[in-house]
Design an enzyme around this catalytic site. Structure first.
Site, PDB file in Angstrom:
ATOM      1  N   ASN A   1       9.442  14.053   9.515  1.00 21.00           N
ATOM      2  CA  ASN A   1       9.160  13.470  11.112  1.00 21.00           C
ATOM      3  C   ASN A   1       9.569  14.542  12.135  1.00 21.00           C
ATOM      4  O   ASN A   1       8.820  14.450  13.251  1.00 21.00           O
ATOM      5  CB  ASN A   1       8.330  12.502  11.132  1.00 21.00           C
ATOM      6  CG  ASN A   1       7.576  12.319  10.458  1.00 21.00           C
ATOM      7  OD1 ASN A   1       7.103  13.189   9.221  1.00 21.00           O
ATOM      8  ND2 ASN A   1       7.117  11.142   9.711  1.00 21.00           N
TER       9      ASN A   1
ATOM     10  N   CYS B   1      -7.914  13.824   3.456  1.00 22.88           N
ATOM     11  CA  CYS B   1      -6.150  13.517   3.443  1.00 22.88           C
ATOM     12  C   CYS B   1      -6.133  12.381   2.604  1.00 22.88           C
ATOM     13  O   CYS B   1      -7.462  11.200   2.542  1.00 22.88           O
ATOM     14  CB  CYS B   1      -5.547  12.783   3.966  1.00 22.88           C
ATOM     15  SG  CYS B   1      -4.282  12.246   4.498  1.00 22.88           S
TER      16      CYS B   1
ATOM     17  N   ARG C   1      -8.003  11.497   8.503  1.00 22.65           N
ATOM     18  CA  ARG C   1      -6.919  11.106   9.240  1.00 22.65           C
ATOM     19  C   ARG C   1      -7.749  12.536  10.569  1.00 22.65           C
ATOM     20  O   ARG C   1      -7.333  13.922  10.508  1.00 22.65           O
ATOM     21  CB  ARG C   1      -5.932  11.921   9.137  1.00 22.65           C
ATOM     22  CG  ARG C   1      -4.945  10.637   8.019  1.00 22.65           C
ATOM     23  CD  ARG C   1      -3.536  11.224   7.756  1.00 22.65           C
ATOM     24  NE  ARG C   1      -2.753  11.081   8.823  1.00 22.65           N
ATOM     25  CZ  ARG C   1      -1.253  11.281   8.066  1.00 22.65           C
ATOM     26  NH1 ARG C   1      -1.704  11.071   6.959  1.00 22.65           N
ATOM     27  NH2 ARG C   1      -0.462  11.435   9.183  1.00 22.65           N
TER      28      ARG C   1
ATOM     29  N   ASP D   1       5.013   3.505   7.036  1.00 23.45           N
ATOM     30  CA  ASP D   1       5.355   4.645   6.140  1.00 23.45           C
ATOM     31  C   ASP D   1       6.089   3.840   5.040  1.00 23.45           C
ATOM     32  O   ASP D   1       7.105   4.612   4.645  1.00 23.45           O
ATOM     33  CB  ASP D   1       6.099   5.952   6.778  1.00 23.45           C
ATOM     34  CG  ASP D   1       5.514   6.974   7.072  1.00 23.45           C
ATOM     35  OD1 ASP D   1       4.480   6.967   7.030  1.00 23.45           O
ATOM     36  OD2 ASP D   1       5.590   7.869   8.042  1.00 23.45           O
TER      37      ASP D   1
ATOM     38  N   ARG E   1       8.110  16.664  -1.115  1.00 21.79           N
ATOM     39  CA  ARG E   1       7.536  16.803   0.160  1.00 21.79           C
ATOM     40  C   ARG E   1       8.275  16.351   1.666  1.00 21.79           C
ATOM     41  O   ARG E   1       8.578  16.215   2.486  1.00 21.79           O
ATOM     42  CB  ARG E   1       6.521  16.235   0.611  1.00 21.79           C
ATOM     43  CG  ARG E   1       5.219  17.571   0.151  1.00 21.79           C
ATOM     44  CD  ARG E   1       4.033  16.972   0.350  1.00 21.79           C
ATOM     45  NE  ARG E   1       3.065  16.588   1.860  1.00 21.79           N
ATOM     46  CZ  ARG E   1       3.155  14.921   1.838  1.00 21.79           C
ATOM     47  NH1 ARG E   1       1.994  14.538   1.723  1.00 21.79           N
ATOM     48  NH2 ARG E   1       3.621  14.895   3.536  1.00 21.79           N
TER      49      ARG E   1
HETATM   50  C1  UD1 Z   1       2.537  10.707  11.562  1.00 21.85           C
HETATM   51  C2  UD1 Z   1       3.789  10.449  10.505  1.00 21.85           C
HETATM   52  C3  UD1 Z   1       3.590   9.514   9.421  1.00 21.85           C
HETATM   53  C4  UD1 Z   1       3.259   8.526   9.916  1.00 21.85           C
HETATM   54  C5  UD1 Z   1       2.173   8.182  11.323  1.00 21.85           C
HETATM   55  C6  UD1 Z   1       1.699   6.435  11.574  1.00 21.85           C
HETATM   56  C7  UD1 Z   1       4.146  13.014  11.644  1.00 21.85           C
HETATM   57  C8  UD1 Z   1       4.813  14.219  10.766  1.00 21.85           C
HETATM   58  N1  UD1 Z   1       3.505  11.975  10.627  1.00 21.85           N
HETATM   59  O1  UD1 Z   1       1.162  11.030  11.458  1.00 21.85           O
HETATM   60  O2  UD1 Z   1       4.551   9.997   8.471  1.00 21.85           O
HETATM   61  O3  UD1 Z   1       1.771   7.450   8.780  1.00 21.85           O
HETATM   62  O4  UD1 Z   1       2.587   8.764  12.360  1.00 21.85           O
HETATM   63  O5  UD1 Z   1       3.598   6.808  11.957  1.00 21.85           O
HETATM   64  O6  UD1 Z   1       5.091  12.720  11.924  1.00 21.85           O
HETATM   65  N2  UD1 Z   1      -5.690   9.115  15.183  1.00 21.85           N
HETATM   66  C9  UD1 Z   1      -6.712   8.785  15.303  1.00 21.85           C
HETATM   67  N3  UD1 Z   1      -7.459  10.152  15.852  1.00 21.85           N
HETATM   68  C10 UD1 Z   1      -6.015  11.083  16.424  1.00 21.85           C
HETATM   69  C11 UD1 Z   1      -5.065  10.814  15.841  1.00 21.85           C
HETATM   70  C12 UD1 Z   1      -4.919   9.526  14.965  1.00 21.85           C
HETATM   71  O7  UD1 Z   1      -7.998   8.652  15.102  1.00 21.85           O
HETATM   72  O8  UD1 Z   1      -6.488  11.372  16.893  1.00 21.85           O
HETATM   73  C13 UD1 Z   1      -5.202   7.942  13.784  1.00 21.85           C
HETATM   74  C14 UD1 Z   1      -4.929   7.934  12.769  1.00 21.85           C
HETATM   75  O9  UD1 Z   1      -6.517   7.876  11.857  1.00 21.85           O
HETATM   76  C15 UD1 Z   1      -3.959   6.540  12.211  1.00 21.85           C
HETATM   77  C16 UD1 Z   1      -3.648   5.959  13.414  1.00 21.85           C
HETATM   78  O10 UD1 Z   1      -4.162   7.062  14.667  1.00 21.85           O
HETATM   79  O11 UD1 Z   1      -5.266   5.613  11.591  1.00 21.85           O
HETATM   80  C17 UD1 Z   1      -2.013   6.618  13.843  1.00 21.85           C
HETATM   81  O12 UD1 Z   1      -1.808   8.050  13.297  1.00 21.85           O
HETATM   82  P1  UD1 Z   1      -0.741   9.167  13.865  1.00 21.85           P
HETATM   83  O13 UD1 Z   1       0.339   8.208  14.998  1.00 21.85           O
HETATM   84  O14 UD1 Z   1      -1.854  10.229  14.274  1.00 21.85           O
HETATM   85  O15 UD1 Z   1      -0.054   9.649  12.200  1.00 21.85           O
HETATM   86  P2  UD1 Z   1       0.474  11.256  12.388  1.00 21.85           P
HETATM   87  O16 UD1 Z   1       1.114  11.643  13.586  1.00 21.85           O
HETATM   88  O17 UD1 Z   1      -0.725  12.144  12.262  1.00 21.85           O
END
Ligand code: UD1
Length: 416
Positions: free
Chosen positions: A18, A110, A115, A301, A393
């Site tokens: 990540n 997803c 997401r 995670d 992955r």
């Molecule tokens: C990253 C990690 C993933 C981990 C997650 C949470 C990477 C490549 N992946 O994913 O392994 O599980 O952080 O620690 O680094 N959300 C919204 N709107 C947005 C973006 C996110 O509502 O625009 C929500 C998501 O649905 C989720 C929460 O915010 O409920 C956290 O997600 P986010 O931190 O964005 O996860 P990723 O960055 O995609």
């Protein structure tokens, strides 16, 4: 997998997936060569390198080192490459920063729930970008990028890749950007450190407020990716499960504080040095209550892996998932192996059993598959984990690493 073998010895922890993914995306911010070390050999990393290649960068890989030179870039990342990995969305920020435009396929459905990327897009809009969604692609266009104050917190707290994306666009914006409610994860800090080596002016990464002073251009840089705290946490649980002593080398214990605390509460002893952790497994876990939170809280995670651990033992554990409330695909498979787990909304209620039994099970996502492997380590008889591409992955040679510690795992190609 043949269960019931004690694990012991030392395992080297790989570079963080990540961290590596956004750092590789950030190499698009400069025409110069960037050299990234300790990049894990994972299919998600291969997808990211394919995207960089498609966007026009010259990419070379020699063992753990990746060299990227993006002298010229195109700004469209196509569906057939992007669809394979949700994290491809993090090329939006650097392309927008450098070229003032980017087109990337919207991440599809997803398996760990809905997401969205609304917070990423709101951040780009605040910097002056216009956003359009056309034919499944998101197009971001900003003839001018201007620094702004951007609140980045959503319903489930901060967003890791959203913070990364906005930070990568803002480093080349005019003026100052303030990200309020930024994600505090170590991977965000690693990206900020890399950006600063490239000549960016980013302060406050690792706290809730990141301040970015825009600069005119960035230059090449060399960087070593931090150790993967989730791979490390998974091996810590493997050690606890198997009941012997396992040392993790090249890990960062500071990033694993809540995982260590959870294992200690469950009755395991952990010895720590600056860059290693030794887990002393001593039998079944005590039941505990666990809740996932954004960093520095207990990581989502690691939730599935803890469910696998707590499935055995005495008493009732509860595991509440606050980041991705639907992230419980591993539960039905663990139940097929004899676990006694019921779900109430976003909480798994785990009634410890004396033994799990081997069974054919189906991996559904990356961390759920890790949980099934951990369950297989302790199950009686043979466990067959199908669709292991999910695990490749995010885990570098997990079968080889576990076998080196004493597990009995075989990788078999299934016909048809
Ligand atoms: C990253 C990690 C993933 C981990 C997650 C949470 C990477 C490549 N992946 O994913 O392994 O599980 O952080 O620690 O680094 N959300 C919204 N709107 C947005 C973006 C996110 O509502 O625009 C929500 C998501 O649905 C989720 C929460 O915010 O409920 C956290 O997600 P986010 O931190 O964005 O996860 P990723 O960055 O995609």
């Amino acid at each position: 997998m043949h269960g019931g073998h004690k694990l012991s010895g030392t395992v080297n922890i790989s570079g963080s997936k990540n961290s590596a993914l956004p750092i590789l995306a950030a190499t698009l911010l400069t025409k110069d060569e960037c050299v990234i070390h300790h990049v894990p050999d994972l299919s998600d990393v291969h997808f990211m390198l394919q995207i960089l290649d498609h966007l026009g960068a010259q990419v070379e890989r020699a063992s753990g080192t990746v060299t990227v030179k993006a002298e010229k870039v195109t700004t469209e990342a196509p569906y057939d490459v992007v669809r394979k990995m949700r994290a491809s969305v993090c090329v939006l920020g650097p392309l927008l920063g450098r070229e003032r435009e980017a087109t990337v396929s919207l991440p599809g459905g997803c398996v760990i729930g809905d997401r969205p990327i609304d917070l990423h897009l709101k951040g780009f809009e605040a910097l002056g970008a216009a956003i359009r969604v056309v034919g499944g692609d998101v197009k971001v266009l900003a003839p001018q990028l201007r620094g702004a104050v951007i609140p980045m917190t959503g319903k489930f707290g901060s967003t890791v890749l959203g913070t990364d994306n906005v930070m990568m666009a803002a480093v080349l914006a005019d003026g100052t950007t303030v990200i309020d409610g930024a994600a505090e994860e170590p991977e965000v800090v690693d990206l900020a450190n890399f950006l600063n080596k490239m000549g960016a002016k980013v302060e406050g990464a690792g706290s809730r407020r990141i301040i970015i002073e825009g600069v005119k251009e960035l230059h090449g840089a060399e960087h070593e990716v931090i150790p993967d705290r989730i791979e490390a946490g998974t091996f810590m649980v493997a050690a606890a499960i198997s009941g012997a002593e396992v040392k993790l080398r090249r890990a960062n214990p500071a990033h694993l504080a809540t995982v260590s605390q959870a294992l200690e509460r469950a009755g395991y002893r952990i010895q720590v040095t600056v860059n290693s952790l030794t887990v002393l497994g001593n039998g079944e876990p005590h039941s505990i209550e666990l809740t996932t939170e954004t960093y520095p809280g207990f990581p989502t995670d690691m939730q599935a892996q803890m469910c696998a651990l707590l499935s055995r033992g005495q008493g009732i554990s509860t595991v509440t998932e606050n980041i991705f409330p639907q992230r419980f695909m591993h539960v039905s498979e663990l139940k097929r192996m004899g676990a006694n787990i019921s779900l109430e909304n976003n909480t798994a209620i785990i009634n410890g059993v004396t033994a799990l039994s081997g069974a054919p099970v189906m991996a559904s996502d990356l961390r759920a598959s890790a949980a099934l492997v951990l369950a297989g380590l302790q199950a009686d008889g043979v466990t067959e984990v199908n669709r292991v591409y999910h695990i490749d992955r995010g885990y570098e040679m997990i079968d080889e690493k576990l076998n080196a510690l004493g597990a009995q795992i075989e990788r078999v190609k299934v016909k048809g």
